[in-house]
Scaffold this motif. Structure first.
Motif, PDB file in Angstrom:
ATOM      1  N   ARG A   1       0.838  -1.194   0.000  1.00 26.73           N
ATOM      2  CA  ARG A   1       0.000   0.000   0.000  1.00 26.73           C
ATOM      3  C   ARG A   1       0.880   1.254   0.000  1.00 26.73           C
ATOM      4  O   ARG A   1       1.860   1.334   0.735  1.00 26.73           O
ATOM      5  N   GLU A   2       0.512   2.192  -0.871  1.00 25.64           N
ATOM      6  CA  GLU A   2       1.236   3.450  -1.074  1.00 25.64           C
ATOM      7  C   GLU A   2       2.589   3.247  -1.758  1.00 25.64           C
ATOM      8  O   GLU A   2       3.425   4.145  -1.781  1.00 25.64           O
ATOM      9  N   SER A   3       2.803   2.079  -2.360  1.00 21.12           N
ATOM     10  CA  SER A   3       4.072   1.852  -3.052  1.00 21.12           C
ATOM     11  C   SER A   3       4.211   2.726  -4.294  1.00 21.12           C
ATOM     12  O   SER A   3       5.329   2.935  -4.786  1.00 21.12           O
TER      13      SER A   3
ATOM     14  N   GLN B   1      -0.212  11.873  -7.361  1.00 23.20           N
ATOM     15  CA  GLN B   1       0.696  10.770  -7.060  1.00 23.20           C
ATOM     16  C   GLN B   1       1.650  10.456  -8.209  1.00 23.20           C
ATOM     17  O   GLN B   1       2.594   9.670  -8.041  1.00 23.20           O
TER      18      GLN B   1
ATOM     19  N   ASP C   1       0.093  -1.683  -6.013  1.00 20.50           N
ATOM     20  CA  ASP C   1      -0.355  -0.923  -4.854  1.00 20.50           C
ATOM     21  C   ASP C   1      -1.842  -1.203  -4.635  1.00 20.50           C
ATOM     22  O   ASP C   1      -2.690  -0.696  -5.379  1.00 20.50           O
TER      23      ASP C   1
ATOM     24  N   SER D   1       4.168   5.706  -4.267  1.00 16.36           N
ATOM     25  CA  SER D   1       4.974   6.846  -3.815  1.00 16.36           C
ATOM     26  C   SER D   1       6.453   6.656  -4.158  1.00 16.36           C
ATOM     27  O   SER D   1       7.230   7.614  -4.128  1.00 16.36           O
ATOM     28  N   GLN D   2       6.847   5.433  -4.487  1.00 17.32           N
ATOM     29  CA  GLN D   2       8.235   5.147  -4.836  1.00 17.32           C
ATOM     30  C   GLN D   2       8.512   5.311  -6.327  1.00 17.32           C
ATOM     31  O   GLN D   2       9.651   5.140  -6.774  1.00 17.32           O
TER      32      GLN D   2
ATOM     33  N   ASN E   1      -3.962  -0.037  -2.715  1.00 20.15           N
ATOM     34  CA  ASN E   1      -4.780   1.162  -2.526  1.00 20.15           C
ATOM     35  C   ASN E   1      -5.422   1.624  -3.829  1.00 20.15           C
ATOM     36  O   ASN E   1      -6.490   2.246  -3.823  1.00 20.15           O
TER      37      ASN E   1
ATOM     38  N   GLU F   1      -6.558  14.457  -6.866  1.00 21.44           N
ATOM     39  CA  GLU F   1      -5.862  13.773  -5.779  1.00 21.44           C
ATOM     40  C   GLU F   1      -5.073  12.582  -6.307  1.00 21.44           C
ATOM     41  O   GLU F   1      -3.934  12.328  -5.893  1.00 21.44           O
TER      42      GLU F   1
END
Length: 358
Positions: free
Chosen positions: A17-19, A54, A175, A21-22, A177, A50
């Motif tokens: 989750r939130e990977s 990302q 991810d 962001s990488q 999410n 939103e």
């Protein structure tokens, strides 16, 4: 001596989750001073500020929203490729979306380095040159497009993938999410694409221990989600994402079957989306996959899914012939399902009879 197939796999994968962001860090090593990263994003997110925050877009990068109202076409791939190559050096292509967007990203990455139309490469091992660096980030799970060696496209005369060792992504970001808010029906259709992958692989003539190990796990995950659970939760997101991955891996060394062959015909002639098409077809294949269809019908009922009906009514004879020929031409799929002598048991008349039930 046996000629073993030596298939490539996705070499790098990040999960969690939130990977997403990488992503900036992941692709930074592939950037050049004068190059551009191309982000091909599902048009569903066009006004979702939103979500778009990302995506690590730099000044020279290109953001292209991909219209997946219809299945990806070779002409669409060619159009995007032609536009991109005029803009200078392309360092990489990042696909963010469902299976259709991921297939578009793979195809565009390949066509930047291969001359002609993408329709020239519909088939097995026709791609001559490695594509530019390409990354897949699924926002739907089930198709297995994130791991497969094909980019399925509809061309002027057929629906067939760019199947090659150069097709798989160089990097995948999984991810959970990103799939948590998918509408119930759409999520079901793509999940059932995975489920049907598994049934067709596990009952096929090309089955082997490699395919079985992935297919059985993917099937188990689908059953956990759609037969044993009553409420969709974070655990469901994660299981479906991994079911999709394992389902895609299960057909790397085997093949799909009758549902996919007939679904390709529906898609080419009627524009039916792949996941929905698979469900419509599979609902009528008790003769070939009795246990799988029984379980599928149970899942449809449990989750109150209303499958489209009567979609083949009113076709002209020319349309019937085209649709049947597209399906009949998927020879590896028929061989997997029915064996090397498949033409003795599956005629064009039989294909029409199956389509008429839909």
């Amino acid at each position: 001596m046996t000629n073993y197939r030596n298939f490539p796999m996705v070499p790098r994968i990040i999960y969690g989750r939130e990977s997403i962001s990488q992503l900036d860090t992941i692709i930074s090593a592939k950037r050049t001073d004068d190059g551009k990263m191309v982000f091909l994003v599902d048009y569903f997110f066009e006004n979702n500020t939103e979500f778009l925050k990302q995506i690590p877009i730099k000044a020279n990068d290109i953001l292209e929203f991909i219209d997946v109202t219809h299945e990806p076409k070779t002409s669409y791939v060619d159009e995007i490729r032609d536009t991109l190559v005029k803009k200078g050096t392309i360092d990489g292509v990042i696909g963010i979306g469902g299976g259709s967007v991921l297939d578009m990203a793979k195809a565009v990455a390949l066509m930047i380095t291969n001359e002609g139309s993408s329709s020239d490469y519909q088939g097995w091992d026709l791609i001559k040159n490695a594509g530019v660096y390409h990354v897949g980030i699924p926002t739907l799970s089930g198709t297995g497009a994130e791991v497969s060696r094909t980019a399925v496209l509809t061309g002027p005369t057929k629906k067939l993938g760019l199947n090659s060792d150069f097709t798989p992504f160089d990097q995948v970001v999984l991810d959970p999410n990103l799939i948590k808010d998918v509408p119930v029906n759409q999520r079901f259709y793509t999940a059932m694409d995975c489920y049907i992958h598994c049934i067709e692989s596990l009952t096929g003539h090309f089955l082997n221990a490699f395919s079985r190990s992935y297919g059985e796990k993917a099937l188990e995950l689908c059953q956990d989600i759609y037969l044993k659970k009553d409420v969709w939760d974070n655990d469901s997101d994660e299981k479906l994402m991994m079911a999709s991955w394992h389902g895609g891996m299960s057909i790397a060394y085997s093949q799909v079957g009758i549902a996919h062959a007939l679904s390709y015909g529906l898609s080419f002639m009627l524009g039916t989306k792949h996941g929905i098409g698979n469900c419509i077809v599979f609902d009528h294949l008790e003769e070939y996959y009795p246990e799988g269809v029984r379980e599928f019908k149970e899942m449809v009922k449990k989750h109150a899914i209303d499958l489209p009906k009567g979609i083949t009514k009113g076709l002209t004879e020319e349309q019937w012939e085209t649709m049947i020929n597209v399906a009949y031409g998927m020879e590896p799929l028929w061989q997997n399902a029915l064996g090397p002598d498949w033409k003795n048991s599956m005629t064009k008349e039989k294909i029409r009879a199956l389509y008429e039930k839909m």
